[in-house]
Motif scaffolding. Structure first.
Motif, mmCIF file in Angstrom:
data_model
loop_
_atom_site.group_PDB
_atom_site.id
_atom_site.type_symbol
_atom_site.label_atom_id
_atom_site.label_comp_id
_atom_site.label_asym_id
_atom_site.label_seq_id
_atom_site.Cartn_x
_atom_site.Cartn_y
_atom_site.Cartn_z
ATOM 1 N N ASP A 336 0.834 -1.205 0.000
ATOM 2 C CA ASP A 336 0.000 0.000 0.000
ATOM 3 C C ASP A 336 0.871 1.259 0.000
ATOM 4 O O ASP A 336 0.580 2.240 -0.699
ATOM 5 C CB ASP A 336 -0.910 0.011 1.230
ATOM 6 N N VAL A 337 1.943 1.225 0.799
ATOM 7 C CA VAL A 337 2.846 2.382 0.877
ATOM 8 C C VAL A 337 3.569 2.588 -0.448
ATOM 9 O O VAL A 337 3.697 3.715 -0.936
ATOM 10 C CB VAL A 337 3.855 2.198 2.031
ATOM 11 N N ALA A 338 4.035 1.490 -1.063
ATOM 12 C CA ALA A 338 4.730 1.603 -2.349
ATOM 13 C C ALA A 338 3.812 2.210 -3.402
ATOM 14 O O ALA A 338 4.223 3.089 -4.169
ATOM 15 C CB ALA A 338 5.221 0.229 -2.802
ATOM 16 N N ALA A 339 2.561 1.762 -3.430
ATOM 17 C CA ALA A 339 1.610 2.306 -4.398
ATOM 18 C C ALA A 339 1.334 3.784 -4.125
ATOM 19 O O ALA A 339 1.249 4.602 -5.052
ATOM 20 C CB ALA A 339 0.318 1.497 -4.366
ATOM 21 N N ALA A 340 1.204 4.141 -2.849
ATOM 22 C CA ALA A 340 0.949 5.540 -2.491
ATOM 23 C C ALA A 340 2.132 6.432 -2.880
ATOM 24 O O ALA A 340 1.950 7.526 -3.424
ATOM 25 C CB ALA A 340 0.668 5.656 -0.997
ATOM 26 N N LEU A 341 3.357 5.963 -2.621
ATOM 27 C CA LEU A 341 4.543 6.754 -2.964
ATOM 28 C C LEU A 341 4.645 6.959 -4.474
ATOM 29 O O LEU A 341 5.025 8.039 -4.938
ATOM 30 C CB LEU A 341 5.803 6.073 -2.440
ATOM 31 N N LEU A 342 4.303 5.920 -5.233
ATOM 32 C CA LEU A 342 4.343 6.046 -6.684
ATOM 33 C C LEU A 342 3.358 7.121 -7.156
ATOM 34 O O LEU A 342 3.694 7.985 -7.977
ATOM 35 C CB LEU A 342 4.026 4.700 -7.333
ATOM 36 N N GLU A 343 2.144 7.098 -6.610
ATOM 37 C CA GLU A 343 1.141 8.088 -7.003
ATOM 38 C C GLU A 343 1.556 9.494 -6.569
ATOM 39 O O GLU A 343 1.384 10.467 -7.317
ATOM 40 C CB GLU A 343 -0.224 7.717 -6.420
ATOM 41 N N LEU A 344 2.124 9.625 -5.383
ATOM 42 C CA LEU A 344 2.582 10.934 -4.915
ATOM 43 C C LEU A 344 3.707 11.474 -5.796
ATOM 44 O O LEU A 344 3.763 12.678 -6.076
ATOM 45 C CB LEU A 344 3.056 10.838 -3.462
ATOM 46 N N SER A 345 4.602 10.586 -6.240
ATOM 47 C CA SER A 345 5.709 11.041 -7.091
ATOM 48 C C SER A 345 5.198 11.516 -8.441
ATOM 49 O O SER A 345 5.665 12.519 -8.981
ATOM 50 C CB SER A 345 6.734 9.922 -7.273
ATOM 51 N N LEU A 346 4.222 10.814 -8.993
ATOM 52 C CA LEU A 346 3.680 11.203 -10.296
ATOM 53 C C LEU A 346 2.913 12.521 -10.213
ATOM 54 O O LEU A 346 2.786 13.241 -11.209
ATOM 55 C CB LEU A 346 2.779 10.089 -10.833
ATOM 56 N N ALA A 347 2.392 12.815 -9.022
ATOM 57 C CA ALA A 347 1.688 14.084 -8.816
ATOM 58 C C ALA A 347 2.630 15.208 -8.435
ATOM 59 O O ALA A 347 2.196 16.340 -8.209
ATOM 60 C CB ALA A 347 0.621 13.905 -7.737
ATOM 61 N N GLY A 348 3.924 14.916 -8.328
ATOM 62 C CA GLY A 348 4.894 15.935 -7.975
ATOM 63 C C GLY A 348 4.986 16.217 -6.495
ATOM 64 O O GLY A 348 5.579 17.221 -6.083
ATOM 65 N N ARG A 349 4.434 15.318 -5.651
ATOM 66 C CA ARG A 349 4.434 15.541 -4.201
ATOM 67 C C ARG A 349 5.519 14.735 -3.486
ATOM 68 O O ARG A 349 5.667 14.847 -2.262
ATOM 69 C CB ARG A 349 3.078 15.176 -3.618
ATOM 70 N N ALA A 350 6.249 13.904 -4.206
ATOM 71 C CA ALA A 350 7.317 13.087 -3.624
ATOM 72 C C ALA A 350 8.345 12.799 -4.705
ATOM 73 O O ALA A 350 8.060 12.879 -5.902
ATOM 74 C CB ALA A 350 6.766 11.800 -3.032
#
Length: 360
Positions: A336-350
């Motif tokens: 769940d964390v890996a998926a969340a980090l991927l989405e945050l990175s694509l949104a420019g938040r990580a």
């Protein structure tokens, strides 16, 4: 298993997407199994992560890049191709793609990088040329960056036996222009490589990526001459991080160009006075192979809750944080964390980092 033409096209398109770097490229492939599926999911992932107005690169732009490569006889290698260099596939993460001109088979042979100062002494150039010749006669391909000085000397010494030039700009960008004749010789007898788009002109930000490929293609890297604030020392640091051997040619303490190699020797680099020093170092058993995938997305849900995304984002800072540390803090599955980090990175938040870490 060979990739279909449609999947190879999709991997090029995915690599050219805004906010998709080598780490997120590999994670998107791991999560969705193919670039085609990842492209279908990407705009929605960005929106869920908090990004807005995201558009995929037009297919016409990708077609244009492929056509430009075809016009000059360049060959595209994408991660997953059989001809993709195995040493480079072992880098975490590997470049998503490479444009090449010349003999692609050289990229899969055992190689040694030779790098150093652009404004090199005559003696330093003689040493680099001689080392490259010795390395070629010993069966190694010599990899360098086509810069003036040490790089050009290394390429010149290994033209007969196999040399690879890694460029910062596109594979059709001859820089510096004074090395145009050498570039043509390498295309004819060696191999020229770049991960930049066709037609791209080299910018300062491109050279650390270029240096990472030089070290990634090589079993070891030799620094001949370099000042302390030199791109060659960046290449040496990257080589060390990638598990490659770092060699340094000692020099006079009176010459600022010797300070870099001499400092590397203080830090534990291998003294290099000839090819025998390289051979001895390589006799040490070491296996460099593509690391097994850790499948971080196994069990990840199709939908990541917006509240969970915010909780993950709140735990990030400028200091890199491993995803398992975030998972422990949230008592949540790593998938769940890996998926969340991927989405945050694509949104420019990580920002995703090698080894499963992330930062703001």
């Amino acid at each position: 298993m060979s990739l279909s033409d449609a999947e190879r096209f999709a991997r090029l398109r995915l690599a050219r997407c805004e906010r998709v770097g080598p780490v997120s490229f590999r994670q998107l492939l791991e999560r969705f199994g193919s670039a085609e599926r990842a492209l279908d999911a990407l705009p929605d992932l960005v929106r869920k992560g908090g990004g807005h107005g995201y558009a995929l690169p037009p297919m016409e732009r990708v077609d244009g890049e492929l056509a430009a490569g075809e016009r000059i006889g360049a060959t595209l290698l994408v991660l997953g191709d059989a001809a993709y260099p195995p040493m480079l596939a072992a880098v975490d993460p590997p470049p998503p793609l490479l444009w090449t001109r010349g003999d692609v088979s050289l990229l899969s042979r055992e190689a040694v990088g030779v790098v150093g100062a652009r404004i090199a002494s005559a003696g330093g150039q003689r040493i680099a040329r001689g080392l490259a010749t010795q390395l070629g006669q010993a069966g190694f391909v010599v990899v360098s960056g086509l810069a003036r000085g040490i790089d050009a000397a290394a390429h010149g010494g290994s033209l007969e036996t196999g040399t690879v030039a890694v460029l910062g700009g596109g594979v059709d960008d001859v820089y510096p222009s004074e090395n145009a004749g050498l570039y043509d010789q390498i295309v004819d007898r060696g191999c020229v490589v770049s991960e930049s788009p066709m037609g791209a002109r080299a910018q300062a930000r491109d050279f650390p990526r270029r240096n990472r490929i030089i070290s990634g293609l090589s079993r070891g890297v030799i620094v001949v001459e370099a000042e302390l604030r030199s791109g060659s020392l960046i290449t040496a640091r990257l080589a060390n991080e990638q598990g490659r051997d770092v060699f340094a040619v000692p020099g006079s303490p009176l010459d600022p160009r010797s300070k870099g190699p001499n400092e590397l020797l203080r830090q534990g680099a291998i003294l290099c006075e000839g090819v025998d020093d390289v051979r001895r170092a390589f006799e040490t058993l070491r296996t460099l192979a593509e690391p097994p995938a850790d499948h971080p997305f196994d069990g990840a849900p199709d939908e990541i809750d917006a509240v969970f995304l915010d909780r993950v984002a709140d735990l990030l800072s400028p200091t890199p944080t491993p995803r398992d540390e975030i998972a422990r803090a949230l008592s949540a599955p790593i998938a769940d964390v890996a998926a969340a980090l991927l989405e945050l990175s694509l949104a420019g938040r990580a920002t995703l980092l090698p080894g499963g870490s992330a930062s703001t």
